[in-house]
Write an enzyme that holds these catalytic residues in place. Structure first.
Site, mmCIF file in Angstrom:
data_model
loop_
_atom_site.group_PDB
_atom_site.id
_atom_site.type_symbol
_atom_site.label_atom_id
_atom_site.label_comp_id
_atom_site.label_asym_id
_atom_site.label_seq_id
_atom_site.Cartn_x
_atom_site.Cartn_y
_atom_site.Cartn_z
ATOM 1 N N LYS A 195 0.905 -1.444 0.267
ATOM 2 C CA LYS A 195 -0.043 0.466 0.305
ATOM 3 C C LYS A 195 1.727 1.515 0.332
ATOM 4 O O LYS A 195 1.520 1.702 0.904
ATOM 5 C CB LYS A 195 -0.912 -0.520 1.266
ATOM 6 C CG LYS A 195 -1.477 -1.076 1.039
ATOM 7 C CD LYS A 195 -2.530 -1.304 2.549
ATOM 8 C CE LYS A 195 -3.802 -2.384 2.642
ATOM 9 N NZ LYS A 195 -5.207 -1.772 1.167
ATOM 10 N N ARG A 217 -9.191 -12.520 3.001
ATOM 11 C CA ARG A 217 -10.208 -13.851 2.507
ATOM 12 C C ARG A 217 -8.823 -15.471 2.627
ATOM 13 O O ARG A 217 -9.889 -16.308 3.515
ATOM 14 C CB ARG A 217 -10.265 -13.740 1.463
ATOM 15 C CG ARG A 217 -9.424 -13.695 0.179
ATOM 16 C CD ARG A 217 -9.953 -13.630 -0.915
ATOM 17 N NE ARG A 217 -10.169 -11.368 -1.445
ATOM 18 C CZ ARG A 217 -10.149 -11.420 -2.030
ATOM 19 N NH1 ARG A 217 -10.627 -11.664 -3.348
ATOM 20 N NH2 ARG A 217 -10.355 -10.348 -2.266
#
Length: 522
Positions: free
Chosen positions: A283, A358
């Site tokens: 990021k 996930r």
């Protein structure tokens, strides 16, 4: 930790506005309540003062005001009138009471009040207004964990609750406010604290302390070889962080078995990424800021079980998994192009290390599915701050996605109604065939692909497809409506529904989950 140590302040059941134990009265209501003052015994004495003030300030019920009143009516001489504004339009909801109470207590704090008495005037359209207002009032009273640990002080000495109704109403309000406030504290402590204070091992320590001597059994998996063997995708996400002992992964299991024969069993799996750097798909440009809250799904699981711990619901069993990892970047980090075999045996092709949530939940969800096959009326949940796509789609509202059996039970619709009633609306998203097709592997090496190389906000149906992935990768999809053993499964993408970092969060969808799953059994 004791219940009192987890409350933002001491909660006191009051019986009169004339009680000298309180140094201000905070009155929450709407313009519609003006005509009711004389008929409500608990507040009739302050009706003249409010009516006189309205002659000076006709918009008082659209704002928050400090009003001087006769000490013979209110011993402190202080009345804080906090209006909800208009609550009669189709789109107005009970959260106006939450906001008004929050503003009222904020004014009380700025005025130096230490023991306010909260009164919420009833509204037949919003039967839970008193509870919702109380939870709003406690929001500015919360003191962050690190501040409490260093200074050991609270902002208020006590908060009085004067319920409009009988003693049973008052007792229930006090009980629910205490349960929710304690659950909020656990949720905020875990969810808001920084990545070092709430690194995975320290989350485990905190949870063990929060549930010590209570009704919840806590088990912590801290052996990294066990995590690698039994939860390989969770281990992959934490691979870079494992080089630092203080950052090693933890899987926290919480279990509650209520009194009486079990009628419902809930399995709740929460994403607990203590800081999301994005991993090798780093990021950049400031987008890492606030990613300490990427563990808020697990924080909601912890808060959910604290509410259960306090309320002691009957005829249910609940199992929670807090999947605590740190998505670091380093020489041992997992990368794209890896193919990792999951607990279910499905081979997963990694496309993007910033879609780690996930993966973190997948193997514990598979374990929960295995347990659910032998449980009474099971319902599986995943709860996660999973995608930016959900935020763009729904703003500050969580999204729920049911599989076939859960949809057939009508659960999403029911819990959506519950959320509206308790001031925490939740949106419903549906899954379609293309969501499942999207995650089929593009090569022979793998069964499924984790995602794609784009962020969710640049992906069609970016918050729906992860729910399909979790079903297929855990093999829950093999337990659909027409199978021999259907299993209900609901995925909740929280997005940014708990608020903006670094402001104090409002645990979401914690209120709705407790109201929908726990309160019917209390």
């Amino acid at each position: 930790m004791s219940l009192q140590s987890l409350l933002s302040t001491k909660i006191v059941r009051a019986t009169s506005i004339a009680d000298a134990a309180f140094d201000a009265v905070v009155l929450v209501g709407s313009q519609d309540n003006v005509q009711q003052f004389g008929a409500i015994q608990q507040v009739s004495a302050i009706a003249p003062a409010v009516n006189n003030f309205l002659k000076l300030h006709s918009g008082a019920f659209n704002s928050t005001s400090l009003v001087q009143v006769d000490s013979s009516v209110v011993p402190s001489g202080r009345l804080i009138l906090s209006g909800t504004g208009n609550v009669s339009r189709d789109y107005d909801d009970v959260r106006r009471y939450q906001a008004a109470a929050r503003k009222g207590i904020s004014m009380a704090l700025s005025a130096g009040v230490k023991s306010p008495l909260l009164i919420t005037l009833p509204n037949s359209r919003f039967p839970n207004a008193e509870l919702v207002a109380a939870l709003g009032a406690l929001t500015p009273v919360y003191t962050p964990l690190n501040v409490r640990e260093e200074e050991n002080k609270q902002k208020l000495n006590q908060l009085g609750l004067l319920a409009i109704g009988n003693s049973d109403t008052s007792a229930r309000l006090e009980k629910l406010v205490e349960a929710y406030d304690a659950s909020f504290t656990v949720c905020r402590d875990v969810g808001e604290a920084g990545p070092e204070r709430m690194a995975p091992p320290r989350v485990a320590e905190y949870i063990q302390g929060a549930f010590a001597n209570g009704n919840i059994k806590v088990t912590v998996v801290d052996d990294q070889s066990v995590i690698l063997k039994d939860f390989p995708l969770m281990a992959a996400v934490n691979r870079a962080a494992n080089c630092v002992k203080e950052h090693q992964a933890r899987l926290i299991r919480l279990e509650y078995v209520g009194e009486g024969e079990t009628q419902d069993t809930f399995f709740v799996v929460g994403k607990g990424v203590t800081i999301d750097t994005g991993g090798c798909d780093l990021k950049t440009g400031g987008h890492m800021f606030g990613m300490c809250r990427d563990k808020y799904g697990s924080a909601v699981v912890g808060g959910f079980f604290k509410a259960i711990d306090v309320l002691k619901p009957k005829n249910i069993k609940a199992v929670g998994y807090m999947c605590m990892v740190r998505n670091s970047i380093g020489s041992h980090a997992y990368t794209c192009d890896e193919v990792i075999t999951s607990r279910s045996g499905k081979r997963i092709h990694i496309y993007n290390t910033d879609a780690e949530g996930r993966l973190t939940m997948l193997d514990p969800l598979t374990l929960a599915k295995e347990e659910a096959l032998n449980a009474k009326n099971p319902h599986l949940f995943t709860v996660a701050t999973l995608t930016g796509h959900e935020v763009l789609s729904y703003g500050y509202y969580a999204a729920i996605m049911d599989n076939g059996p859960a949809k057939a039970s009508g659960w999403a619709r029911r819990v959506q109604n519950v959320g509206d009633e308790f001031g925490q609306p939740i949106e419903i998203s549906r899954l379609h065939p293309e969501d499942f097709a999207f995650h089929m592997a593009e090569c022979e090496q793998a069964d499924l692909r984790q995602g794609n190389t784009k962020p969710s906000v640049a992906t069609l149906r970016g918050h729906q497809t992860p729910a399909a992935f979790l079903q297929m990768a855990s093999r829950i999809d093999e337990h659909g409506t027409n199978s021999s053993h259907p299993l209900k499964y609901s995925h909740i993408d929280m997005g940014g529904c708990s608020g903006d970092h670094p402001s104090v969060s409002f645990p979401n969808p914690l209120v709705t989950l407790v109201a929908g799953l726990v309160l019917p059994h209390v």
